[in-house]
Design a protein around this motif. Sequence first.
Motif, short mmCIF file in Angstrom:
data_model
loop_
_atom_site.label_atom_id
_atom_site.label_comp_id
_atom_site.label_asym_id
_atom_site.label_seq_id
_atom_site.Cartn_x
_atom_site.Cartn_y
_atom_site.Cartn_z
N LYS A 238 -88.05 -7.92 25.66
CA LYS A 238 -88.58 -7.87 24.29
C LYS A 238 -87.75 -8.73 23.35
O LYS A 238 -88.29 -9.44 22.51
CB LYS A 238 -88.62 -6.42 23.78
CG LYS A 238 -89.57 -5.50 24.51
CD LYS A 238 -90.98 -6.03 24.61
CE LYS A 238 -91.77 -5.98 23.31
NZ LYS A 238 -93.18 -6.43 23.52
N GLY A 239 -86.44 -8.65 23.50
CA GLY A 239 -85.55 -9.37 22.59
C GLY A 239 -85.74 -10.88 22.66
O GLY A 239 -85.79 -11.56 21.63
N THR A 240 -85.87 -11.42 23.88
CA THR A 240 -86.01 -12.87 24.00
C THR A 240 -87.40 -13.31 23.54
O THR A 240 -87.54 -14.37 22.93
CB THR A 240 -85.79 -13.33 25.46
OG1 THR A 240 -86.60 -12.54 26.33
CG2 THR A 240 -84.33 -13.19 25.85
N GLU A 241 -88.38 -12.48 23.80
CA GLU A 241 -89.73 -12.82 23.34
C GLU A 241 -89.77 -12.86 21.81
O GLU A 241 -90.38 -13.74 21.20
CB GLU A 241 -90.69 -11.74 23.89
CG GLU A 241 -92.14 -11.93 23.55
CD GLU A 241 -92.87 -10.59 23.61
OE1 GLU A 241 -93.49 -10.21 22.62
OE2 GLU A 241 -92.78 -9.90 24.67
N ILE A 242 -89.07 -11.92 21.19
CA ILE A 242 -88.99 -11.89 19.72
C ILE A 242 -88.29 -13.14 19.19
O ILE A 242 -88.75 -13.78 18.25
CB ILE A 242 -88.28 -10.60 19.25
CG1 ILE A 242 -89.24 -9.41 19.40
CG2 ILE A 242 -87.78 -10.73 17.82
CD1 ILE A 242 -88.59 -8.06 19.26
N LYS A 243 -87.21 -13.51 19.86
CA LYS A 243 -86.49 -14.71 19.42
C LYS A 243 -87.40 -15.94 19.51
O LYS A 243 -87.39 -16.79 18.63
CB LYS A 243 -85.24 -14.94 20.29
CG LYS A 243 -84.13 -13.94 20.02
CD LYS A 243 -82.76 -14.50 20.43
CE LYS A 243 -82.47 -14.29 21.89
NZ LYS A 243 -81.08 -14.63 22.26
N GLN A 244 -88.17 -16.02 20.59
CA GLN A 244 -89.07 -17.17 20.74
C GLN A 244 -90.15 -17.18 19.67
O GLN A 244 -90.52 -18.23 19.15
CB GLN A 244 -89.72 -17.15 22.13
CG GLN A 244 -88.74 -17.49 23.24
CD GLN A 244 -89.37 -17.46 24.61
OE1 GLN A 244 -90.37 -16.78 24.84
NE2 GLN A 244 -88.78 -18.18 25.55
N ARG A 245 -90.65 -15.99 19.33
CA ARG A 245 -91.71 -15.94 18.31
C ARG A 245 -91.19 -16.34 16.94
O ARG A 245 -91.90 -16.98 16.16
CB ARG A 245 -92.34 -14.55 18.28
CG ARG A 245 -93.35 -14.37 19.42
CD ARG A 245 -93.63 -12.91 19.70
NE ARG A 245 -94.26 -12.21 18.60
CZ ARG A 245 -94.36 -10.89 18.55
NH1 ARG A 245 -93.86 -10.15 19.52
NH2 ARG A 245 -94.97 -10.30 17.54
N ILE A 246 -89.95 -15.97 16.65
CA ILE A 246 -89.36 -16.39 15.38
C ILE A 246 -89.30 -17.92 15.31
O ILE A 246 -89.66 -18.53 14.31
CB ILE A 246 -87.95 -15.78 15.19
CG1 ILE A 246 -88.06 -14.27 15.00
CG2 ILE A 246 -87.23 -16.41 13.99
CD1 ILE A 246 -86.72 -13.54 14.95
N GLN A 247 -88.87 -18.53 16.43
CA GLN A 247 -88.77 -19.99 16.45
C GLN A 247 -90.15 -20.64 16.31
O GLN A 247 -90.31 -21.63 15.61
CB GLN A 247 -88.12 -20.45 17.77
CG GLN A 247 -86.70 -19.97 17.97
CD GLN A 247 -85.74 -20.49 16.91
OE1 GLN A 247 -85.99 -21.52 16.29
NE2 GLN A 247 -84.65 -19.78 16.68
N LYS A 248 -91.14 -20.06 16.98
CA LYS A 248 -92.48 -20.63 16.92
C LYS A 248 -93.05 -20.56 15.50
O LYS A 248 -93.69 -21.49 15.02
CB LYS A 248 -93.40 -19.86 17.89
CG LYS A 248 -94.63 -20.63 18.31
CD LYS A 248 -95.28 -19.93 19.49
CE LYS A 248 -96.50 -20.68 19.99
NZ LYS A 248 -97.02 -20.11 21.24
N LEU A 249 -92.77 -19.45 14.83
CA LEU A 249 -93.26 -19.31 13.46
C LEU A 249 -92.51 -20.23 12.50
O LEU A 249 -93.05 -20.61 11.45
CB LEU A 249 -93.15 -17.85 13.00
CG LEU A 249 -94.22 -16.93 13.60
CD1 LEU A 249 -93.93 -15.48 13.32
CD2 LEU A 249 -95.60 -17.31 13.06
N THR A 250 -91.28 -20.60 12.85
CA THR A 250 -90.56 -21.58 12.03
C THR A 250 -91.25 -22.94 12.15
O THR A 250 -91.43 -23.65 11.16
CB THR A 250 -89.08 -21.69 12.48
OG1 THR A 250 -88.54 -20.38 12.58
CG2 THR A 250 -88.26 -22.50 11.49
N VAL A 251 -91.64 -23.29 13.39
CA VAL A 251 -92.38 -24.54 13.59
C VAL A 251 -93.68 -24.52 12.78
O VAL A 251 -94.03 -25.49 12.11
CB VAL A 251 -92.69 -24.76 15.09
CG1 VAL A 251 -93.64 -25.93 15.28
CG2 VAL A 251 -91.39 -25.00 15.86
#
Lengths: 390, 375
Positions: free
Chosen positions: A317-330
């Motif tokens: 869950k933690g890594t998926e959340i980190k990836q989603r934060i990055q994607k939303l920054t893009v």
Amino acid sequence: MDIELSSEDLTFTKEVRAFFEENKIKEGEDYFTWRNNWFEKAKEKGGWDVPKWPAKFGGPGWTPTQHYIWEQETTKATIPFDIPFGLGMLAPILMGYGNEEQQERFLPPIRERTVNWCQGYSEPGAGSDLANLKTKAVLSEDGTYYTVNGSKMWTTLAHVADWIFCLTRTDDSGIKQKGITFLLFPMKQEGIEVKPIITLGGAHTVNTVHFTDVKVPVENRIGEEGKGWTYAKGLLEHERTGLAGLSRSLFELENLKDLARTVTRGNSNLMNDSGYKAKIAELEIDLMATEYTELRSLASASAGGKLGPESSILKLKGTEIKQRIQKLTVEASGIYSPAWGEKSVGFPFAKGGTAGYLNSRYFTIYGGASEVQKDVIAKKVLGLTKGSSK
Amino acid sequence: MNFELSDEQKMIQQSVERFVQDNYDLNTRISLSSDNLGYSNDYWKSMAELGWLGLPFDESDGGFGGNQIDVLVIMEQFGKGLVLEPYLASIVMGGGALKKGGTESLKKEILPGLVDGTKQLSFAYAEQQSRFDLEDVITSARKEGDNFILNGQKSMVQNAETADHIVVVARTSGGQIDENGITLFLVDASSEGLSMDNFPTVDGLRASEITLKNVSVNADRVVGNVDEGFEILQSVANDAILALSAEAVGAMEVLYKDTVEYTQQREQFDHPMSEFQVLQHRMVDMFMEYEQCKSMLYRATMESVQDPKAAQRTIHGLKHLIGKSGLFVGENAVQLHGGMGVTEELRIGHFFKRLLVIDSMFGNADHHLQKFTTY
């Protein structure tokens, strides 16, 4: 069950806040001087420089609630950077399996942050299937040293590390998990070659490391020969919990909201865009739940003394959340997300956001790929004998 | 209904496919991309000689009278090699604007050079505040005698560095987000008052921020009618979306096929990774996304040829799907390649980056989903 903090916990919160406030970096202060002083002061507080170490080894011996409070407060404060390999990964192994001489020799420089460690686990043929490692260590006839030959891959920060803790193969006659030996040795010596691997975001953090006839004294072996896998496995569970990085995500989510507010949309900004807002909200809900999964896991660990396989949920869950934060920054960067190179184009966060997104793809691969994590849960938690594979 | 390409289109498809196979291995692309121009002038000349540059233009303008289906055929193959030459910016966007709105004399002046590869165009539409909204235009064009005076800033302009002329979208009247009052100008790239800030993009291409400071453009350089440029702008954007989507479909094909191949070679846990069911299903998902994108691409392209107005909603749907599925396929190709997927060494990462950029061009998945719901 009770969410209310006890008066001791409230006092602790105030104390932590006051400590962070008093020891903020001052304008013009040299970063590394400040960093050294900060850890010095934290040590004087009673092991706050090594929050996760047990009291027996000089840690603060906090309750799970205190750990949680500390994590929460660190997201709002400026504290010095730390590299996890020595402090969080090797130290627990030394404490659990190292002899007294090794503990006295290696733990203090880790605590003082004077020696940087890197982790020699993965190899070209040993990724998800880590036990498949082939780096060979051969004991000398007189039994005083090992000679190490082979290659490690994806070795994070090997190019700045002073020492490596390394899984090597001393016996390949039995099953893969047997015959693995845990060795420690200096990186700056003849026979060790470090080559950078450049990742998609353009960063150099990982390396390939080649060993040619590297001599390692036998007193640098942790525990018994051939039992390295057992020691490392406990560490892996530890690593996987750490990789969830939830407090960092909490900080980054708030940061992302601030960035999105700087992106104007008509008379308003991106945080009021219905589609974008909904994605941020979904992310925040997942993060809130995962925070409490971590708390529950901490609590059960402190009750049972050991992390269970449920820690795998946290990495997933933690890594998926980190990836989603990055994607939303893009997504926030909009038309500017492709901008690359030296200059800053469009939004100041655009280039870092794109690099962050590309690098974040690694989160679900290293430290046990998500697919492997799910296999672990399927087997150990759900009791499915063959997992989801084959 | 017929999904068969014509014999001519099949020939073009084969010749582009061969061109990409012979000329666009990863190392060649990387060295071209970091080279002076950012692409190969020789390749560009070959493309002119092979007739690809003239394909979408009318025969009276020196072209071959092709349509969006012909462009699809080319772009899909280009996507398999991540071709760097400015086909999209110069031919589809810049040339497309002239084809749709240029006066006979403008077309006579520009298009032959475009077709024979001696001239290049660029298309400057986006601005910092506009995000993905085409009608959001602040850059102004004020009439002064026979001329228009242009002032403002254009963002993320593709191929501006090597273009001879830039089609600039500016506001001649109306408010910031009015569709009426938008006008397109053909601006000489060396005009006084026009400056460029050039930079690379993450996919190995180039873009520029363009500043216009009292740039004087003669009224006979207006593309289309004054104040009525939005229709051309939208039509160019639609063609660009179709072309980009075709490129994305080509890139997705490479990604899923490379992944299938890699997992068959790579062994972990004493088995080829391709034997693990969880990975098999993921690759099936990637394959399905690719096929669905291809279907939507065919649908939007065929509808556009038949009735461009009626195709608008489908085009929004297409760009939504391409953005979403492109990243799904890209992310999973990287995931299934493990550590190797996030390095610069394998082509996987390069295709993934191109799909990331494609999502950001002419509106991302979210933008087009919202547009779709307004119909």
